[in-house]
Design a protein around this motif. Structure first.
Motif, mmCIF file in Angstrom:
data_model
loop_
_atom_site.group_PDB
_atom_site.id
_atom_site.type_symbol
_atom_site.label_atom_id
_atom_site.label_comp_id
_atom_site.label_asym_id
_atom_site.label_seq_id
_atom_site.Cartn_x
_atom_site.Cartn_y
_atom_site.Cartn_z
ATOM 1 N N ALA A 185 -0.041 6.609 26.718
ATOM 2 C CA ALA A 185 -1.147 6.063 27.512
ATOM 3 C C ALA A 185 -0.717 4.802 28.264
ATOM 4 C CB ALA A 185 -2.345 5.767 26.615
ATOM 5 N N SER A 186 0.046 3.942 27.611
ATOM 6 C CA SER A 186 0.518 2.712 28.260
ATOM 7 C C SER A 186 1.471 3.019 29.406
ATOM 8 C CB SER A 186 1.200 1.796 27.242
ATOM 9 O OG SER A 186 0.283 1.367 26.262
ATOM 10 N N LEU A 187 2.408 3.942 29.182
ATOM 11 C CA LEU A 187 3.336 4.332 30.246
ATOM 12 C C LEU A 187 2.590 4.957 31.416
ATOM 13 C CD1 LEU A 187 6.198 5.857 28.077
ATOM 14 C CD2 LEU A 187 6.373 3.822 29.536
ATOM 15 N N ASP A 188 1.587 5.764 31.104
ATOM 16 C CA ASP A 188 0.795 6.436 32.135
ATOM 17 C C ASP A 188 0.125 5.434 33.074
ATOM 18 O OD1 ASP A 188 -0.187 8.973 33.167
ATOM 19 O OD2 ASP A 188 -2.157 8.323 32.456
ATOM 20 N N GLN A 189 -0.227 4.266 32.553
ATOM 21 C CA GLN A 189 -0.875 3.233 33.362
ATOM 22 C C GLN A 189 0.119 2.446 34.207
ATOM 23 O OE1 GLN A 189 -3.273 0.802 30.812
ATOM 24 N NE2 GLN A 189 -4.569 2.513 30.177
ATOM 25 N N ILE A 190 1.370 2.396 33.796
ATOM 26 C CA ILE A 190 2.382 1.595 34.501
ATOM 27 C C ILE A 190 3.050 2.367 35.634
ATOM 28 C CG2 ILE A 190 4.617 0.434 34.277
ATOM 29 C CD1 ILE A 190 3.823 -0.257 31.386
ATOM 30 N N ILE A 191 3.425 3.614 35.357
ATOM 31 C CA ILE A 191 4.263 4.337 36.317
ATOM 32 C C ILE A 191 3.458 4.852 37.509
ATOM 33 C CG2 ILE A 191 5.845 5.017 34.470
ATOM 34 C CD1 ILE A 191 4.818 7.928 34.884
ATOM 35 N N HIS A 192 4.171 5.127 38.581
ATOM 36 C CA HIS A 192 3.615 5.830 39.736
ATOM 37 C C HIS A 192 4.084 7.272 39.617
ATOM 38 C CE1 HIS A 192 2.952 2.126 42.525
ATOM 39 N NE2 HIS A 192 2.375 1.990 41.358
ATOM 40 N N HIS A 193 3.156 8.180 39.434
ATOM 41 C CA HIS A 193 3.482 9.563 39.087
ATOM 42 C C HIS A 193 4.250 10.321 40.164
ATOM 43 C CE1 HIS A 193 1.275 9.689 35.260
ATOM 44 N NE2 HIS A 193 0.616 8.674 35.815
ATOM 45 N N HIS A 194 4.176 9.899 41.400
ATOM 46 C CA HIS A 194 4.895 10.605 42.467
ATOM 47 C C HIS A 194 6.285 10.010 42.718
ATOM 48 C CE1 HIS A 194 1.478 13.072 43.385
ATOM 49 N NE2 HIS A 194 0.712 12.002 43.493
ATOM 50 N N GLU A 195 6.575 8.857 42.099
ATOM 51 C CA GLU A 195 7.851 8.189 42.337
ATOM 52 C C GLU A 195 8.709 8.045 41.078
ATOM 53 O OE1 GLU A 195 7.158 4.388 44.172
ATOM 54 O OE2 GLU A 195 5.610 5.195 45.484
ATOM 55 N N ASP A 196 8.087 7.999 39.917
ATOM 56 C CA ASP A 196 8.788 7.691 38.665
ATOM 57 C C ASP A 196 8.827 8.906 37.741
ATOM 58 O OD1 ASP A 196 8.837 5.052 39.654
ATOM 59 O OD2 ASP A 196 6.978 4.535 38.613
ATOM 60 N N HIS A 197 9.698 8.828 36.721
ATOM 61 C CA HIS A 197 9.843 9.930 35.769
ATOM 62 C C HIS A 197 10.163 9.352 34.398
ATOM 63 C CE1 HIS A 197 11.932 13.975 34.697
ATOM 64 N NE2 HIS A 197 10.677 13.966 34.328
ATOM 65 N N VAL A 198 9.416 9.773 33.384
ATOM 66 C CA VAL A 198 9.647 9.363 32.002
ATOM 67 C C VAL A 198 9.736 10.623 31.152
ATOM 68 C CG1 VAL A 198 8.759 8.068 30.019
ATOM 69 C CG2 VAL A 198 8.327 7.222 32.341
ATOM 70 N N LEU A 199 10.746 10.691 30.291
ATOM 71 C CA LEU A 199 10.904 11.802 29.348
ATOM 72 C C LEU A 199 10.818 11.256 27.929
ATOM 73 C CD1 LEU A 199 13.952 13.724 30.850
ATOM 74 C CD2 LEU A 199 11.554 14.428 30.911
ATOM 75 N N LEU A 200 9.985 11.871 27.099
ATOM 76 C CA LEU A 200 9.893 11.556 25.673
ATOM 77 C C LEU A 200 10.327 12.805 24.924
ATOM 78 C CD1 LEU A 200 7.212 10.115 27.173
ATOM 79 C CD2 LEU A 200 7.107 9.114 24.913
ATOM 80 N N MET A 201 11.504 12.770 24.324
ATOM 81 C CA MET A 201 12.060 13.942 23.646
ATOM 82 C C MET A 201 11.892 13.804 22.142
ATOM 83 S SD MET A 201 15.479 14.376 25.957
ATOM 84 C CE MET A 201 15.634 12.660 26.442
ATOM 85 N N ASP A 202 11.108 14.692 21.545
ATOM 86 C CA ASP A 202 10.834 14.694 20.112
ATOM 87 C C ASP A 202 11.970 15.422 19.397
ATOM 88 O OD1 ASP A 202 9.855 14.997 17.531
ATOM 89 O OD2 ASP A 202 7.854 15.616 18.187
ATOM 90 N N LEU A 203 12.718 14.680 18.572
ATOM 91 C CA LEU A 203 13.844 15.282 17.849
ATOM 92 C C LEU A 203 13.437 15.825 16.485
ATOM 93 C CD1 LEU A 203 16.677 12.720 18.646
ATOM 94 C CD2 LEU A 203 16.010 14.778 19.913
ATOM 95 N N GLY A 204 12.186 15.584 16.090
ATOM 96 C CA GLY A 204 11.700 16.096 14.813
ATOM 97 C C GLY A 204 11.401 14.984 13.832
ATOM 98 N N PRO A 205 11.018 15.363 12.598
ATOM 99 C CA PRO A 205 10.678 14.372 11.567
ATOM 100 C C PRO A 205 11.823 13.379 11.365
ATOM 101 C CG PRO A 205 10.063 16.570 10.848
ATOM 102 C CD PRO A 205 10.863 16.729 12.119
ATOM 103 N N ALA A 206 11.486 12.090 11.465
ATOM 104 C CA ALA A 206 12.510 11.036 11.464
ATOM 105 C C ALA A 206 13.333 11.004 10.185
ATOM 106 C CB ALA A 206 11.853 9.678 11.696
ATOM 107 N N ASP A 207 12.717 11.287 9.035
ATOM 108 C CA ASP A 207 13.466 11.229 7.773
ATOM 109 C C ASP A 207 14.303 12.477 7.527
ATOM 110 O OD1 ASP A 207 12.573 8.681 7.125
ATOM 111 O OD2 ASP A 207 10.770 9.452 6.131
ATOM 112 N N ALA A 208 14.061 13.544 8.281
ATOM 113 C CA ALA A 208 14.783 14.789 8.055
ATOM 114 C C ALA A 208 15.750 15.136 9.179
ATOM 115 C CB ALA A 208 13.786 15.941 7.878
ATOM 116 N N VAL A 209 15.546 14.550 10.361
ATOM 117 C CA VAL A 209 16.376 14.912 11.507
ATOM 118 C C VAL A 209 17.788 14.353 11.332
ATOM 119 C CG1 VAL A 209 15.799 12.927 12.968
ATOM 120 C CG2 VAL A 209 16.432 15.063 14.027
ATOM 121 N N ASP A 210 18.748 15.155 11.704
ATOM 122 C CA ASP A 210 20.150 14.729 11.672
ATOM 123 C C ASP A 210 20.688 14.909 13.086
ATOM 124 O OD1 ASP A 210 22.701 13.986 10.927
ATOM 125 O OD2 ASP A 210 23.193 15.947 10.064
#
Length: 97
Positions: free
Chosen positions: A52-77
Motif C-alpha cells: 500500500a505504501s509503495l502504491d502511493q509513492i510510485i507512478h504506475h506508468h513510469e515505475d516498476h516494483v517487483l515483490l518476489m515471495d520465496l516462501g516461508p522464511a524459516d523453511a526457505v533455502d
C-alpha cells in the motif's frame, strides 16, 4: 506471530525523488542488498502495508516494483550464486521499541 515469508523486492524508479522515497521506505522493511534490491522477512500484514505504501509513492506508468515471495522464511533455502560480497538470507531479529 503469523508466518513470515522471505521476499526479494526490486524496483526501477524513473524519478530520483521517488527513488529516494522508495529506498527510505524499504530500509524500514528489510535489508539492502544492492542498488534497488532488498530482502525482507514479512508476514501478510507487513506485506500489505508495504504494498500500500509503495502504491502511493510510485507512478504506475513510469515505475516498476517487483515483490518476489520465496516462501516461508524459516523453511526457505534460497539458492543464490553470489560473486564478490557474500550473500546471507536475512534472519529474524527482535525489535525493541
Amino acid at each position: 506471530m503469523k508466518e513470515e515469508h522471505l521476499f526479494i523486492v526490486t524496483y526501477d524508479i524513473s524519478n530520483p525523488k521517488r527513488w529516494r522515497a522508495v529506498f527510505k521506505l524499504m530500509k524500514g522493511y528489510g535489508e539492502w542488498l544492492q542498488l534497488s534490491v532488498f530482502q525482507c522477512r514479512m508476514n501478510g500484514r507487513r506485506h500489505a502495508d508495504l504494498t500500500a505504501s509503495l502504491d502511493q509513492i510510485i507512478h504506475h506508468h513510469e515505475d516498476h516494483v517487483l515483490l518476489m515471495d520465496l516462501g516461508p522464511a524459516d523453511a526457505v533455502d534460497p539458492r543464490v550464486t553470489s560473486l564478490g560480497k557474500a550473500f546471507q538470507a536475512v534472519q529474524r531479529e527482535s525489535i525493541i521499541v
